[in-house]
Design a protein around this motif. Structure first.
Motif, mmCIF file in Angstrom:
data_model
loop_
_atom_site.group_PDB
_atom_site.id
_atom_site.type_symbol
_atom_site.label_atom_id
_atom_site.label_comp_id
_atom_site.label_asym_id
_atom_site.label_seq_id
_atom_site.Cartn_x
_atom_site.Cartn_y
_atom_site.Cartn_z
ATOM 1 N N LEU A 108 0.851 -1.185 0.000
ATOM 2 C CA LEU A 108 0.000 0.000 0.000
ATOM 3 C C LEU A 108 0.889 1.238 0.000
ATOM 4 C CD1 LEU A 108 -2.562 -1.269 2.658
ATOM 5 C CD2 LEU A 108 -2.997 -1.005 0.215
ATOM 6 N N HIS A 109 0.580 2.191 -0.878
ATOM 7 C CA HIS A 109 1.512 3.283 -1.148
ATOM 8 C C HIS A 109 1.706 4.211 0.043
ATOM 9 C CE1 HIS A 109 1.854 1.969 -5.212
ATOM 10 N NE2 HIS A 109 0.590 2.234 -5.512
ATOM 11 N N TRP A 110 0.605 4.655 0.685
ATOM 12 C CA TRP A 110 0.759 5.665 1.731
ATOM 13 C C TRP A 110 1.554 5.122 2.909
ATOM 14 C CZ3 TRP A 110 -2.683 6.636 6.345
ATOM 15 C CH2 TRP A 110 -2.226 7.755 7.074
ATOM 16 N N ARG A 111 1.209 3.917 3.377
ATOM 17 C CA ARG A 111 1.942 3.378 4.527
ATOM 18 C C ARG A 111 3.393 3.107 4.166
ATOM 19 N NH1 ARG A 111 -0.560 -0.993 7.382
ATOM 20 N NH2 ARG A 111 -2.453 0.004 6.673
ATOM 21 N N SER A 112 3.646 2.748 2.921
ATOM 22 C CA SER A 112 5.027 2.523 2.499
ATOM 23 C C SER A 112 5.819 3.824 2.551
ATOM 24 C CB SER A 112 5.058 1.936 1.089
ATOM 25 O OG SER A 112 4.402 0.676 1.063
ATOM 26 N N GLU A 113 5.229 4.905 2.033
ATOM 27 C CA GLU A 113 5.879 6.215 2.096
ATOM 28 C C GLU A 113 6.090 6.652 3.548
ATOM 29 O OE1 GLU A 113 3.289 8.689 -0.139
ATOM 30 O OE2 GLU A 113 3.801 7.773 -2.075
ATOM 31 N N PHE A 114 5.079 6.403 4.378
ATOM 32 C CA PHE A 114 5.171 6.802 5.785
ATOM 33 C C PHE A 114 6.281 6.030 6.500
ATOM 34 C CE2 PHE A 114 3.577 6.492 10.256
ATOM 35 C CZ PHE A 114 3.692 7.835 10.572
ATOM 36 N N CYS A 115 6.362 4.723 6.260
ATOM 37 C CA CYS A 115 7.396 3.917 6.913
ATOM 38 C C CYS A 115 8.791 4.337 6.458
ATOM 39 C CB CYS A 115 7.164 2.435 6.637
ATOM 40 S SG CYS A 115 5.800 1.716 7.588
ATOM 41 N N HIS A 116 8.946 4.673 5.195
ATOM 42 C CA HIS A 116 10.247 5.155 4.740
ATOM 43 C C HIS A 116 10.581 6.498 5.379
ATOM 44 C CE1 HIS A 116 9.959 2.065 1.497
ATOM 45 N NE2 HIS A 116 11.268 2.064 1.680
ATOM 46 N N GLN A 117 9.575 7.321 5.615
ATOM 47 C CA GLN A 117 9.798 8.571 6.348
ATOM 48 C C GLN A 117 10.278 8.281 7.761
ATOM 49 O OE1 GLN A 117 6.243 10.945 6.751
ATOM 50 N NE2 GLN A 117 7.219 12.442 8.106
ATOM 51 N N LEU A 118 9.688 7.275 8.401
ATOM 52 C CA LEU A 118 10.052 6.943 9.778
ATOM 53 C C LEU A 118 11.488 6.424 9.884
ATOM 54 C CD1 LEU A 118 6.820 5.269 11.230
ATOM 55 C CD2 LEU A 118 7.517 7.674 11.260
ATOM 56 N N LEU A 119 11.983 5.795 8.834
ATOM 57 C CA LEU A 119 13.354 5.275 8.889
ATOM 58 C C LEU A 119 14.365 6.374 9.165
ATOM 59 C CD1 LEU A 119 13.513 2.682 5.958
ATOM 60 C CD2 LEU A 119 13.207 2.240 8.403
ATOM 61 N N SER A 120 14.080 7.580 8.693
ATOM 62 C CA SER A 120 15.017 8.692 8.909
ATOM 63 C C SER A 120 15.000 9.186 10.350
ATOM 64 C CB SER A 120 14.681 9.848 7.963
ATOM 65 O OG SER A 120 13.429 10.425 8.303
ATOM 66 N N LEU A 121 14.042 8.701 11.158
ATOM 67 C CA LEU A 121 13.905 9.142 12.548
ATOM 68 C C LEU A 121 14.572 8.182 13.527
ATOM 69 C CD1 LEU A 121 10.229 10.474 12.411
ATOM 70 C CD2 LEU A 121 12.372 11.750 12.178
ATOM 71 N N ARG A 122 15.398 7.290 13.007
ATOM 72 C CA ARG A 122 16.322 6.468 13.802
ATOM 73 C C ARG A 122 15.631 5.485 14.760
ATOM 74 N NH1 ARG A 122 17.744 11.546 14.684
ATOM 75 N NH2 ARG A 122 17.523 11.366 16.937
ATOM 76 N N PRO A 123 14.913 4.507 14.239
ATOM 77 C CA PRO A 123 14.402 3.461 15.128
ATOM 78 C C PRO A 123 15.546 2.667 15.747
ATOM 79 C CG PRO A 123 14.140 2.811 12.841
ATOM 80 C CD PRO A 123 14.589 4.248 12.828
ATOM 81 N N ALA A 124 15.336 2.218 16.979
ATOM 82 C CA ALA A 124 16.325 1.351 17.628
ATOM 83 C C ALA A 124 16.289 -0.047 17.046
ATOM 84 C CB ALA A 124 16.071 1.306 19.135
ATOM 85 N N ALA A 125 15.093 -0.474 16.639
ATOM 86 C CA ALA A 125 14.923 -1.811 16.079
ATOM 87 C C ALA A 125 13.763 -1.790 15.095
ATOM 88 C CB ALA A 125 14.668 -2.838 17.178
ATOM 89 N N ILE A 126 13.808 -2.715 14.154
ATOM 90 C CA ILE A 126 12.747 -2.918 13.177
ATOM 91 C C ILE A 126 12.412 -4.399 13.202
ATOM 92 C CG2 ILE A 126 12.082 -2.751 10.747
ATOM 93 C CD1 ILE A 126 14.382 -0.629 10.492
ATOM 94 N N ARG A 127 11.110 -4.713 13.290
ATOM 95 C CA ARG A 127 10.689 -6.124 13.313
ATOM 96 C C ARG A 127 9.602 -6.329 12.263
ATOM 97 N NH1 ARG A 127 7.153 -9.939 12.645
ATOM 98 N NH2 ARG A 127 5.660 -8.376 13.374
ATOM 99 N N GLY A 128 9.838 -7.226 11.328
ATOM 100 C CA GLY A 128 8.841 -7.500 10.313
ATOM 101 C C GLY A 128 9.019 -8.884 9.734
ATOM 102 N N ASN A 129 8.032 -9.302 8.936
ATOM 103 C CA ASN A 129 8.191 -10.570 8.239
ATOM 104 C C ASN A 129 9.085 -10.368 7.020
ATOM 105 O OD1 ASN A 129 6.572 -9.759 5.958
ATOM 106 N ND2 ASN A 129 4.712 -10.359 7.050
ATOM 107 N N ALA A 130 9.369 -11.447 6.315
ATOM 108 C CA ALA A 130 10.351 -11.377 5.230
ATOM 109 C C ALA A 130 9.933 -10.394 4.148
ATOM 110 C CB ALA A 130 10.553 -12.778 4.638
ATOM 111 N N SER A 131 8.671 -10.446 3.729
ATOM 112 C CA SER A 131 8.215 -9.563 2.657
ATOM 113 C C SER A 131 8.272 -8.104 3.083
ATOM 114 C CB SER A 131 6.794 -9.942 2.241
ATOM 115 O OG SER A 131 6.766 -11.239 1.668
ATOM 116 N N GLU A 132 7.909 -7.824 4.331
ATOM 117 C CA GLU A 132 7.951 -6.443 4.831
ATOM 118 C C GLU A 132 9.377 -5.905 4.873
ATOM 119 O OE1 GLU A 132 3.971 -6.982 7.654
ATOM 120 O OE2 GLU A 132 5.982 -7.283 8.469
ATOM 121 N N ILE A 133 10.308 -6.708 5.363
ATOM 122 C CA ILE A 133 11.698 -6.254 5.452
ATOM 123 C C ILE A 133 12.290 -6.066 4.059
ATOM 124 C CG2 ILE A 133 14.005 -6.887 6.228
ATOM 125 C CD1 ILE A 133 12.081 -5.958 8.457
#
Length: 263
Positions: A108-133
């Protein structure tokens, strides 16, 4: 080239679990509507303290006093996104570690754009399934919503690249979980296929990761320990139940009673 995965030690998992129960970290969960109750019960059972403060006017204030923050985009709306951004900003200012669960990213486009925006905000950890990662790292994936059509081992290069790109510890979960900081990688075994037939096991794992990253010490170890604690409790629960209806109470009991020597 990244080194081969190391099988994660049960002794390290036991050490992290002991630390968590002594600290009882307060976890601020901005998570999806489907799993809030289950997530709260999982955190309580493992020894952490959950809170679900979702209004944008309060989320920032609360994340600054929490031990850890979970950001799960499963039921993303604009007000939820606003609350997440406010909470992350305050968490970063207070040095509160936060965890990203990029539910259904890539499809889904909006959540994908939003999650990429969040990556720049320095998460300590990321947890997802294979397709998500894989999708989050920019690789082609074949996920279907929250369901992964990719194998966790196939997603390991994407997880390692994502860890190097963001500085986060990345956990890609599946039949075997792989947890990496981009240089060192742990393989975490255990779990059971029945766990995929219950809503919220992956989302609650992300909340448990948020509890473990609040601990001092080696973050890679603590994230791998979160995965091992959940897979061990799930495996033990599945051995004693008939199906998904009886799994949930058995799983909570196993988390609550889990001892280091079992790990």
């Amino acid at each position: 080239m990244n080194a081969r995965p190391i099988v994660f030690s049960g002794a390290l998992a036991a050490d992290s679990l002991q630390q968590l129960r002594a600290a009882s970290p307060l976890v601020h969960c901005l998570t999806n509507d489907v799993v809030q109750s289950f997530t709260a019960n999982v955190l309580l059972a493992v020894g952490a303290s959950p809170a679900m403060v979702t209004d944008p006017r309060e989320a920032a204030q609360f994340s600054a006093i929490a031990s850890g923050l979970l950001v799960n985009v499963g039921t993303l709306t604009q007000p939820v996104a606003d609350a997440m951004l406010a909470a992350i900003t305050a968490a970063n200012q207070a040095a509160t570690p936060w965890v990203l669960d990029p539910v259904a990213v890539g499809g889904l486009h909006w959540r994908s754009e939003f999650c990429h925006q969040l990556l720049s905000l320095r998460p300590a950890a990321i947890r997802g399934n294979a397709s998500e990662i894989m999708a989050l790292s920019g690789m082609n994936s074949s996920g279907r919503g929250v369901d992964s059509a990719d194998d966790s081992l196939a997603a390991l290069p994407a997880a390692q690249a994502l860890a190097q790109q963001t500085g986060a510890v990345v956990a890609v979960t599946g039949e075997t979980d792989y947890v990496t900081d981009g240089e060192k990688t742990y393989a975490v075994t255990g779990g059971h296929q029945l766990m995929t037939r219950v809503v919220g096991t992956g989302c609650s794992l992300s909340a448990v990761v948020a509890a473990f990253v609040a601990l001092p010490g080696e973050r890679l170890q603590h994230v791998a320990a979160a995965c091992r604690v959940m897979s061990c409790a799930g495996e033990r629960a599945c051995a004693a139940v008939r199906g998904p209806g009886s799994f949930v109470p058995a799983f909570l009991d196993e988390l609550y009673t889990l001892q280091g020597e079992v790990l």
